[in-house]
Write a protein that holds these residues in place. Structure first.
Motif, PDB file in Angstrom:
ATOM      1  N   ASN A 175       0.854  -1.182   0.000  1.00 19.66           N
ATOM      2  CA  ASN A 175       0.000   0.000   0.000  1.00 19.66           C
ATOM      3  C   ASN A 175       0.892   1.234   0.000  1.00 19.66           C
ATOM      4  O   ASN A 175       1.699   1.409   0.924  1.00 19.66           O
ATOM      5  CB  ASN A 175      -0.906   0.004   1.235  1.00 19.66           C
ATOM      6  CG  ASN A 175      -2.002   1.045   1.147  1.00 19.66           C
ATOM      7  OD1 ASN A 175      -1.872   2.047   0.444  1.00 19.66           O
ATOM      8  ND2 ASN A 175      -3.093   0.822   1.867  1.00 19.66           N
ATOM      9  N   PRO A 176       0.791   2.085  -1.011  1.00 19.96           N
ATOM     10  CA  PRO A 176       1.640   3.285  -1.045  1.00 19.96           C
ATOM     11  C   PRO A 176       1.515   4.156   0.197  1.00 19.96           C
ATOM     12  O   PRO A 176       2.456   4.871   0.550  1.00 19.96           O
ATOM     13  CB  PRO A 176       1.150   4.019  -2.300  1.00 19.96           C
ATOM     14  CG  PRO A 176       0.603   2.940  -3.172  1.00 19.96           C
ATOM     15  CD  PRO A 176      -0.019   1.958  -2.234  1.00 19.96           C
ATOM     16  N   TYR A 177       0.371   4.104   0.878  1.00 19.71           N
ATOM     17  CA  TYR A 177       0.213   4.896   2.102  1.00 19.71           C
ATOM     18  C   TYR A 177       1.176   4.440   3.199  1.00 19.71           C
ATOM     19  O   TYR A 177       1.466   5.196   4.135  1.00 19.71           O
ATOM     20  CB  TYR A 177      -1.226   4.810   2.610  1.00 19.71           C
ATOM     21  CG  TYR A 177      -2.183   5.724   1.888  1.00 19.71           C
ATOM     22  CD1 TYR A 177      -2.219   7.089   2.161  1.00 19.71           C
ATOM     23  CD2 TYR A 177      -3.062   5.234   0.939  1.00 19.71           C
ATOM     24  CE1 TYR A 177      -3.105   7.939   1.502  1.00 19.71           C
ATOM     25  CE2 TYR A 177      -3.949   6.062   0.264  1.00 19.71           C
ATOM     26  CZ  TYR A 177      -3.962   7.416   0.557  1.00 19.71           C
ATOM     27  OH  TYR A 177      -4.842   8.252  -0.108  1.00 19.71           O
ATOM     28  N   ASP A 178       1.656   3.204   3.107  1.00 22.24           N
ATOM     29  CA  ASP A 178       2.559   2.672   4.131  1.00 22.24           C
ATOM     30  C   ASP A 178       4.017   3.015   3.851  1.00 22.24           C
ATOM     31  O   ASP A 178       4.884   2.707   4.683  1.00 22.24           O
ATOM     32  CB  ASP A 178       2.411   1.146   4.220  1.00 22.24           C
ATOM     33  CG  ASP A 178       1.012   0.734   4.643  1.00 22.24           C
ATOM     34  OD1 ASP A 178       0.345   1.529   5.333  1.00 22.24           O
ATOM     35  OD2 ASP A 178       0.588  -0.381   4.281  1.00 22.24           O
ATOM     36  N   TRP A 179       4.305   3.602   2.705  1.00 22.15           N
ATOM     37  CA  TRP A 179       5.696   3.905   2.370  1.00 22.15           C
ATOM     38  C   TRP A 179       6.183   5.131   3.131  1.00 22.15           C
ATOM     39  O   TRP A 179       5.402   6.013   3.505  1.00 22.15           O
ATOM     40  CB  TRP A 179       5.831   4.172   0.870  1.00 22.15           C
ATOM     41  CG  TRP A 179       5.552   2.983   0.002  1.00 22.15           C
ATOM     42  CD1 TRP A 179       5.423   1.685   0.396  1.00 22.15           C
ATOM     43  CD2 TRP A 179       5.338   2.985  -1.405  1.00 22.15           C
ATOM     44  NE1 TRP A 179       5.161   0.874  -0.675  1.00 22.15           N
ATOM     45  CE2 TRP A 179       5.100   1.643  -1.800  1.00 22.15           C
ATOM     46  CE3 TRP A 179       5.334   3.973  -2.383  1.00 22.15           C
ATOM     47  CZ2 TRP A 179       4.861   1.284  -3.119  1.00 22.15           C
ATOM     48  CZ3 TRP A 179       5.101   3.621  -3.699  1.00 22.15           C
ATOM     49  CH2 TRP A 179       4.869   2.290  -4.066  1.00 22.15           C
ATOM     50  N   ASP A 180       7.495   5.172   3.328  1.00 21.00           N
ATOM     51  CA  ASP A 180       8.118   6.384   3.868  1.00 21.00           C
ATOM     52  C   ASP A 180       8.213   7.427   2.753  1.00 21.00           C
ATOM     53  O   ASP A 180       8.805   7.156   1.706  1.00 21.00           O
ATOM     54  CB  ASP A 180       9.514   6.079   4.417  1.00 21.00           C
ATOM     55  CG  ASP A 180       9.467   5.150   5.618  1.00 21.00           C
ATOM     56  OD1 ASP A 180       8.445   5.162   6.321  1.00 21.00           O
ATOM     57  OD2 ASP A 180      10.440   4.394   5.831  1.00 21.00           O
ATOM     58  N   PRO A 182       5.944   8.667   0.529  1.00 19.48           N
ATOM     59  CA  PRO A 182       5.479   8.100  -0.743  1.00 19.48           C
ATOM     60  C   PRO A 182       5.472   9.100  -1.886  1.00 19.48           C
ATOM     61  O   PRO A 182       5.637   8.718  -3.046  1.00 19.48           O
ATOM     62  CB  PRO A 182       4.065   7.615  -0.414  1.00 19.48           C
ATOM     63  CG  PRO A 182       3.647   8.429   0.764  1.00 19.48           C
ATOM     64  CD  PRO A 182       4.886   8.662   1.562  1.00 19.48           C
ATOM     65  N   CYS A 183       5.287  10.377  -1.586  1.00 24.87           N
ATOM     66  CA  CYS A 183       5.189  11.369  -2.655  1.00 24.87           C
ATOM     67  C   CYS A 183       6.507  11.581  -3.379  1.00 24.87           C
ATOM     68  O   CYS A 183       6.526  12.200  -4.452  1.00 24.87           O
ATOM     69  CB  CYS A 183       4.670  12.689  -2.095  1.00 24.87           C
ATOM     70  SG  CYS A 183       2.997  12.570  -1.404  1.00 24.87           S
ATOM     71  N   SER A 184       7.596  11.088  -2.817  1.00 28.05           N
ATOM     72  CA  SER A 184       8.888  11.209  -3.491  1.00 28.05           C
ATOM     73  C   SER A 184       9.201   9.983  -4.343  1.00 28.05           C
ATOM     74  O   SER A 184      10.229   9.947  -5.032  1.00 28.05           O
ATOM     75  CB  SER A 184      10.007  11.398  -2.455  1.00 28.05           C
ATOM     76  OG  SER A 184      10.145  10.236  -1.642  1.00 28.05           O
ATOM     77  N   GLN A 185       8.313   8.979  -4.312  1.00 29.11           N
ATOM     78  CA  GLN A 185       8.549   7.744  -5.055  1.00 29.11           C
ATOM     79  C   GLN A 185       8.154   7.908  -6.529  1.00 29.11           C
ATOM     80  O   GLN A 185       7.319   8.736  -6.885  1.00 29.11           O
ATOM     81  CB  GLN A 185       7.751   6.597  -4.436  1.00 29.11           C
ATOM     82  CG  GLN A 185       8.072   6.327  -2.981  1.00 29.11           C
ATOM     83  CD  GLN A 185       9.490   5.836  -2.783  1.00 29.11           C
ATOM     84  OE1 GLN A 185      10.011   5.070  -3.572  1.00 29.11           O
ATOM     85  NE2 GLN A 185      10.124   6.303  -1.710  1.00 29.11           N
ATOM     86  N   GLU A 186       8.762   7.078  -7.351  1.00 27.26           N
ATOM     87  CA  GLU A 186       8.492   7.120  -8.796  1.00 27.26           C
ATOM     88  C   GLU A 186       7.054   6.718  -9.090  1.00 27.26           C
ATOM     89  O   GLU A 186       6.502   5.799  -8.475  1.00 27.26           O
ATOM     90  CB  GLU A 186       9.456   6.178  -9.520  1.00 27.26           C
ATOM     91  CG  GLU A 186       9.340   6.199 -11.028  1.00 27.26           C
ATOM     92  CD  GLU A 186      10.315   5.248 -11.691  1.00 27.26           C
ATOM     93  OE1 GLU A 186      10.389   5.252 -12.943  1.00 27.26           O
ATOM     94  OE2 GLU A 186      11.003   4.503 -10.967  1.00 27.26           O
ATOM     95  N   ASP A 187       6.429   7.440 -10.041  1.00 24.94           N
ATOM     96  CA  ASP A 187       5.082   7.156 -10.545  1.00 24.94           C
ATOM     97  C   ASP A 187       3.988   7.376  -9.496  1.00 24.94           C
ATOM     98  O   ASP A 187       2.864   6.901  -9.664  1.00 24.94           O
ATOM     99  CB  ASP A 187       4.984   5.720 -11.073  1.00 24.94           C
ATOM    100  CG  ASP A 187       5.956   5.446 -12.189  1.00 24.94           C
ATOM    101  OD1 ASP A 187       6.137   6.327 -13.046  1.00 24.94           O
ATOM    102  OD2 ASP A 187       6.568   4.351 -12.212  1.00 24.94           O
ATOM    103  N   VAL A 188       4.286   8.095  -8.411  1.00 29.47           N
ATOM    104  CA  VAL A 188       3.283   8.375  -7.379  1.00 29.47           C
ATOM    105  C   VAL A 188       2.770   9.802  -7.550  1.00 29.47           C
ATOM    106  O   VAL A 188       3.548  10.743  -7.712  1.00 29.47           O
ATOM    107  CB  VAL A 188       3.871   8.188  -5.966  1.00 29.47           C
ATOM    108  CG1 VAL A 188       2.876   8.673  -4.911  1.00 29.47           C
ATOM    109  CG2 VAL A 188       4.212   6.717  -5.731  1.00 29.47           C
TER     110      VAL A 188
END
Length: 307
Positions: A175-180, A182-188
């Motif tokens: 789940n992208p919400y669980d990433w540290d 997430p807004c800096s990740q590719e394709d997000v």
């Protein structure tokens, strides 16, 4: 460098094992009448060769024997038969979403059109899906609201060539919400924080105990082809590039639930045909066989159908 052709085998003196020719190197030119034999027939070498073969046999027994793959064409015929049975059994379209497609498939794609679409998407489609589209039908009857046609992009433009060309990077649910961050990740994609603050300020009459809106985070899924719509913004996608290629995944980001693979009863990830045939089996089990009313047969009133 001299060569000797003996017993239908060509040997180079320099390439013969040293233990064979070391003691006879000087005598070899004088031994033209002798027959040089392959290595496994050289006198005194049989025990070593036998041990090697026995060791190889033991290793072969330890190697797992691959299960024979069911022929895809046979599976496709089985799916076609089940779909026809389902169409006959559910004339009232009681299965969820079936009124949208009415168990009808669109015509298959010609080979040229299929190749052109693969070039457009920048991928080679998985074998099971490619065979289905080429021989059974391009969209239509399928789970939930049916299969999205390959030659007509979905209404929300979720399948994009610039994303399908990128590899899918996951093998387990996430789940992208669980990433540290997430807004800096590719394709997000993330909604703008300033816009969220303005919306919250405009809703000054919000009750104190009401939960504040969560920032929206959406991953543009790479390496995926959207093939089915579940409803409420939840979709099914087929991985066509990268890890998990050929598997069907559920995209429930609209429900803040992330993405996960479709799994069978043994928690094994499902490919396209397994996923499609599971829908057929579950639907047939739900509605039961077609009812044939026969007033002359009293058993129709005495025995209820088994579901």
């Amino acid at each position: 460098m001299k060569r000797w052709v003996m017993a239908a085998t060509t040997y180079s003196i320099d390439r013969l094992p040293r233990r064979i020719v070391a003691k006879q190197r000087l005598q070899l030119p004088l031994a033209a009448a002798r027959v040089l034999k392959p290595l496994d027939l050289v006198e005194g070498n049989e025990p070593r060769i036998r041990r090697q073969r026995e060791h190889h046999d033991r290793l072969s027994l330890k190697m797992p024997t691959p299960e024979p793959q069911v022929d895809l064409v046979d599976r496709l015929d089985r799916i076609r038969t089940k779909l026809e049975r389902l169409r006959a059994a559910d004339s009232s379209f009681s299965v969820f979403g079936s009124d949208a497609h009415q168990y009808r498939l669109r015509p298959p794609l010609p080979p040229e059109a299929l190749s052109d679409l693969e070039k457009h998407l920048g991928v080679q489609l998985p074998d099971e899906y490619r065979l289905f589209v080429a021989q059974l039908g391009d969209g239509g009857a399928g789970p939930y609201y049916g299969l999205i046609p390959l030659d007509d992009h979905d209404l929300e433009d979720l399948t994009q060539p610039d994303l399908t060309r990128k590899p899918f990077r996951w093998t387990a649910a996430f789940n992208p919400y669980d990433w540290d961050d997430p807004c800096s990740q590719e394709d997000v994609w993330c909604d703008d924080e300033d816009d969220s603050d303005e919306e919250m300020a405009e809703e000054g009459n919000r009750e104190e105990d009401e939960e504040a809106p969560q920032r929206q985070i959406i991953l543009g899924v790479p390496g995926a082809l959207y093939i089915c719509h579940y409803g409420c913004g939840i979709r099914l996608l087929l991985i066509v590039n990268g890890q998990s290629c050929g598997e069907v995944w559920r995209d429930a980001q609209n429900d803040d639930a992330g993405l996960r693979p479709e799994c069978d009863d043994r928690s094994r990830h499902m490919g396209f045909m397994d996923w499609y045939e599971r829908w057929l089996d579950e639907s047939l089990a739900t509605i039961g066989p077609p009812q044939q009313d026969s007033p002359e047969d009293p058993r129709n009133d005495a025995q209820e159908p088994s579901y």
